[in-house]
Design a protein around this motif. Structure first.
Motif, PDB file in Angstrom:
ATOM      1  N   ARG A   1       0.713  -1.219  -0.015  1.00 57.95           N
ATOM      2  CA  ARG A   1       0.002  -0.089   0.202  1.00 57.95           C
ATOM      3  C   ARG A   1       0.774   1.213   0.175  1.00 57.95           C
ATOM      4  N   LEU A   2       0.354   2.418  -0.611  1.00 58.01           N
ATOM      5  CA  LEU A   2       1.073   3.808  -0.612  1.00 58.01           C
ATOM      6  C   LEU A   2       0.224   4.624   0.273  1.00 58.01           C
ATOM      7  N   THR A   3       0.786   5.128   1.189  1.00 53.74           N
ATOM      8  CA  THR A   3       0.149   6.238   2.250  1.00 53.74           C
ATOM      9  C   THR A   3       0.656   7.258   1.843  1.00 53.74           C
ATOM     10  N   ILE A   4      -0.106   8.471   1.831  1.00 54.31           N
ATOM     11  CA  ILE A   4       0.642   9.936   1.548  1.00 54.31           C
ATOM     12  C   ILE A   4       0.068  10.847   2.787  1.00 54.31           C
ATOM     13  N   VAL A   5       0.780  11.074   3.586  1.00 52.71           N
ATOM     14  CA  VAL A   5       0.180  11.838   4.776  1.00 52.71           C
ATOM     15  C   VAL A   5       0.396  13.425   4.558  1.00 52.71           C
TER      16      VAL A   5
ATOM     17  N   GLU B   1      -6.779  12.862  -5.652  1.00 54.75           N
ATOM     18  CA  GLU B   1      -7.662  11.889  -5.438  1.00 54.75           C
ATOM     19  C   GLU B   1      -8.436  11.473  -6.821  1.00 54.75           C
ATOM     20  N   ALA B   2      -8.636  12.475  -7.496  1.00 50.08           N
ATOM     21  CA  ALA B   2      -9.144  12.256  -8.842  1.00 50.08           C
ATOM     22  C   ALA B   2      -8.359  11.260  -9.875  1.00 50.08           C
TER      23      ALA B   2
ATOM     24  N   CYS C   1      -5.429   0.639  -2.993  1.00 50.99           N
ATOM     25  CA  CYS C   1      -3.948   0.428  -2.738  1.00 50.99           C
ATOM     26  C   CYS C   1      -3.385   1.851  -2.367  1.00 50.99           C
ATOM     27  N   VAL C   2      -4.017   3.125  -2.388  1.00 50.84           N
ATOM     28  CA  VAL C   2      -3.617   4.332  -2.237  1.00 50.84           C
ATOM     29  C   VAL C   2      -4.414   5.185  -1.226  1.00 50.84           C
ATOM     30  N   THR C   3      -3.901   5.439   0.160  1.00 55.49           N
ATOM     31  CA  THR C   3      -4.762   6.283   0.992  1.00 55.49           C
ATOM     32  C   THR C   3      -4.076   7.408   1.092  1.00 55.49           C
TER      33      THR C   3
END
Length: 381
Positions: free
Chosen positions: A219-223, A233-234, A244-246
């Protein structure tokens, strides 16, 4: 007799934004207040702060909300001048050289010594050509300009031949060195930063579209938060990465995000320093980063503590991430080297360098010009 503490003011746009310059302003103000300096922070707008402040730090704001500074120019200058006089400020640290347009006339005749604190790099004007003039003003009239990397210090000296001292003082790790590195058991790649074009998260999403089929359980998380959220998001949804991306927004405790990640990615188009790199390295995370000016080029050693790729190119970034994921042994070696390097950014020695600079300012122009006080990182060679 107890010596009178140096009266110091940090002048900034706002503290109510989760960004590197704002975070460092709070960090340094707190550290210096704890050392006995009389510290105020004057924000141009918004008296709130995203970051906790030491009880001794006096934080004020000129305006409740961001005004039009063209219309409010005279009011802004007058407000800064009132603050400097009321607090008997000796040294004014301007958290962006652009603030010189307000600070120089505001402090005229008050005997205030100026320090400009540059958080970007010399060749990036952030879309404001006036920034080039502001840097020239700081180089000509200020006691010192603080930059974050040695590369940038040399660039200032080369371009402007300044009368000011150009001091390289990196940003410190804003939290204590973690007792333990991340366990790196979670299949998570982490990115941290404002959701703005400069951070290149659109490039990262396009790269992840190539990585996801190769590592379907990762997973990829962008904080972070920012103006690009809707567009990112688009793009995520357009690329079919919703599962798989939050993008969870701002973390109240960003250290938890580092401790739960296995790889860190910096995809920026440019950086002044890249504090998130130091934070990630403190947790022993192997780094994949773009080779952008100026921080990553100075902070990272490709092949030793990071994999470095060209700026703005999804394909090389994807290959580097896939390689890091598929070679855990190599990733562990890179992460350990990164953690060792992070120990060089502990707050205490960096705060001491700030104290040396401030005390040198306080000693007066005569001693400054004679060079009696040695400060090795700011010699104009």
């Amino acid at each position: 007799m107890t010596p009178t503490p140096l009266r110091l003011c940090f002048l900034t746009g706002t503290l109510n934004a989760v960004a590197g310059a704002e975070r460092m302003t709070a960090t340094m103000a707190n550290a210096l207040a704890s050392q006995g300096y009389a510290v105020t922070i004057l924000s141009l707008w918004d008296s709130a702060s995203c970051f906790p402040l030491h009880p001794a730090v006096n934080h004020q704001a000129l305006f409740a909300h961001r005004p039009s500074f063209k219309r409010a120019y005279a009011t802004t200058v007058a407000g800064i001048r009132h603050h400097l006089r009321e607090n008997k400020t000796a040294v004014l640290v301007e958290v962006d050289p652009m603030l010189s347009f307000f600070a120089l006339p505001a402090a005229l005749g008050l005997g205030v010594r100026h320090i400009a604190w540059e958080h970007c790099h010399f060749d990036e004007d952030l879309g404001k050509p006036a920034r080039r003039l502001a840097r020239r003003l700081a180089a000509r009239f200020y006691e010192a300009v603080v930059v974050l990397t040695e590369r940038d210090r040399r660039r200032w000296l080369q371009a402007l031949r300044p009368r000011s001292r150009i001091a390289c003082i990196p940003n410190p790790l804003p939290f204590s060195m973690p007792e333990q590195a991340s366990s790196r058991t979670a299949k998570t790649v982490l990115a941290v930063g404002r959701l703005v074009a400069a951070k290149g998260f659109d490039v990262l999403l396009r790269a992840w579209a190539e990585v996801a089929p190769l590592a379907p359980d990762w997973r990829l998380t962008i904080v972070g938060e920012g103006d690009e959220r809707v567009a990112l998001e688009a793009l995520r949804d357009e690329l079919g990465l919703g599962a798989c991306v939050t993008l969870p927004g701002i973390c109240a405790d960003v250290t938890a995000a580092y401790s739960q990640a296995s790889v860190f990615c910096l995809s920026s188009r440019y950086e002044g320093f890249g504090l998130v790199l130091v934070e990630a390295m403190a947790f022993g995370l192997p780094i994949v980063a773009t080779d952008c000016e100026t921080g990553p080029r100075e902070l990272l050693e490709p092949g030793r503590d990071a994999i470095v790729v060209p700026v703005g190119q999804p394909a090389p970034l994807a290959r580097a991430l896939a390689h890091m994921i598929s070679h855990p042994g190599e990733a562990a070696i890179l992460g350990e080297a990164a953690r060792q390097k992070a120990s060089g950014f502990l707050p205490e020695p960096i705060i001491q360098r700030w104290e040396a600079l401030l005390d040198r300012c306080d000693a007066g122009n005569e001693r400054w010009q004679r060079g009696d006080l040695k400060f090795p990182c700011d010699e104009n060679k």
